[in-house]
Design a protein around this motif. Sequence first.
Motif, PDB file in Angstrom:
ATOM      1  N   HIS A  21     -15.340   1.237 -15.736  1.00 16.44           N
ATOM      2  CA  HIS A  21     -16.089   0.823 -16.908  1.00 16.44           C
ATOM      3  C   HIS A  21     -16.958   1.970 -17.425  1.00 16.44           C
ATOM      4  CE1 HIS A  21     -18.394  -1.556 -19.681  1.00 16.44           C
ATOM      5  NE2 HIS A  21     -19.524  -1.211 -19.069  1.00 16.44           N
ATOM      6  N   TYR A  53     -19.267   2.750 -12.192  1.00 14.37           N
ATOM      7  CA  TYR A  53     -19.334   1.311 -12.398  1.00 14.37           C
ATOM      8  C   TYR A  53     -17.923   0.805 -12.650  1.00 14.37           C
ATOM      9  CZ  TYR A  53     -24.365   1.992 -12.954  1.00 14.37           C
ATOM     10  OH  TYR A  53     -25.664   2.332 -12.744  1.00 14.37           O
ATOM     11  N   ALA A  56     -18.743  -3.776 -16.015  1.00 13.00           N
ATOM     12  CA  ALA A  56     -20.104  -3.883 -16.528  1.00 13.00           C
ATOM     13  C   ALA A  56     -20.954  -4.717 -15.575  1.00 13.00           C
ATOM     14  CB  ALA A  56     -20.091  -4.501 -17.917  1.00 13.00           C
TER      15      ALA A  56
END
Lengths: 90, 292
Positions: A21, A53, A56
């Motif tokens: 992400h 990441y 999210a």
Amino acid sequence: MADLHFELVSPERLVRSGPVHMVVVPGAEGDFGVLAGHAPMMSTIRPGEIAIYASAGATPERIRIEGGFAEVSEKGLTILAEKLEPVTAH
Amino acid sequence: MATLKELKLRIVSVKSTQKITKAKQMVAAAKLRRAQAAAEAARPYAERLEGVVASLATKVGGSSTAPRLLSGSGRDQVHLLVVMAADRGLAGAFNTNIVKAARNHAEALLAQGKTVKMLLVGRKARSGLIRQYGKLVIDYFDTSVFRSIGFAQADEIAGKVFALYEAGEFDVATLFYSKFRSALLQEPTAQQIIPVAIPADSAATVGGAVVEYEPDEEAILAELLPRNVKIQIFKGLLENVAGEQGASMTAMDNATRNAGDLIKKLTIEFNRSRQAAITKELIEIISGAEAL
């Protein structure tokens, strides 16, 4: 939103390659986060931690890198790092 | 003619030699696979770095403030030869080929009146060159103490090279190693590492996109060039390891086959002389019986 294609490469091997992400990179002039569709840029990296990441809001995976270089192109983010080691969660 | 006992002993000795060469061949094959995998794993980094450096260098290259690693020192009087060979022999002509390439290069430079300095990596590079060029060898890096070659070693060798360059000890550095083409073919290669040679056809790698640089092109280039040299050295080391194992495998394969041929020949000879001895004995008995 489409995922960012992220590649982390050490001199010895391709450490990881795949969609994520967001990646926060400790750039030479300050940290910056890279999401999909980031403008093309090149930056040197100061010794520090990159945070990956997977999605999210997920807990980031942290990898300590020393001396490196980040390139953002339309293909994604590529980080070339000389030394790297994963940081274990405390 | 050798006695039966002597022949038998020879056969036994050749057989044990064959066992050793066969074992060495298998070890080399296993190591070769690992070395090849390592060389392949290192490729993405080198390729990406090369692309970036080439595109940056074509942008910055012309300016007078370009880093010294790229522009060179403006002279080419003093040449540094970084010669990388293996630590062990029993690999056919592998080490000899590298040493020979380095020696030819050195002779050509000396004939032009240039100064030659050498930095040797690996025991066989040292034993091959130290006698003839003892005075020219300024440093020696021993790789035999490491169990496997990693980036740390390349880093260390590159550190030595940079220190020498900073001190103005040489103007041009050339790397000698063996390019791994296949298990049967290793190519001794000379590659200029300082000043950094930029491939001419790589200018268009970045494409038309406006790229933001942080801090700026030159600063990035100044940081990437040393890294590029390190990678070249690392690549050389890895190719060398793979090449050495390949050469060793081929050499040991030949040795095993030779030993097999020799055993066959000796066995035939052994059987013949045994048969001759039996025949002789029979004749003696028969003629003895006839005489009665």
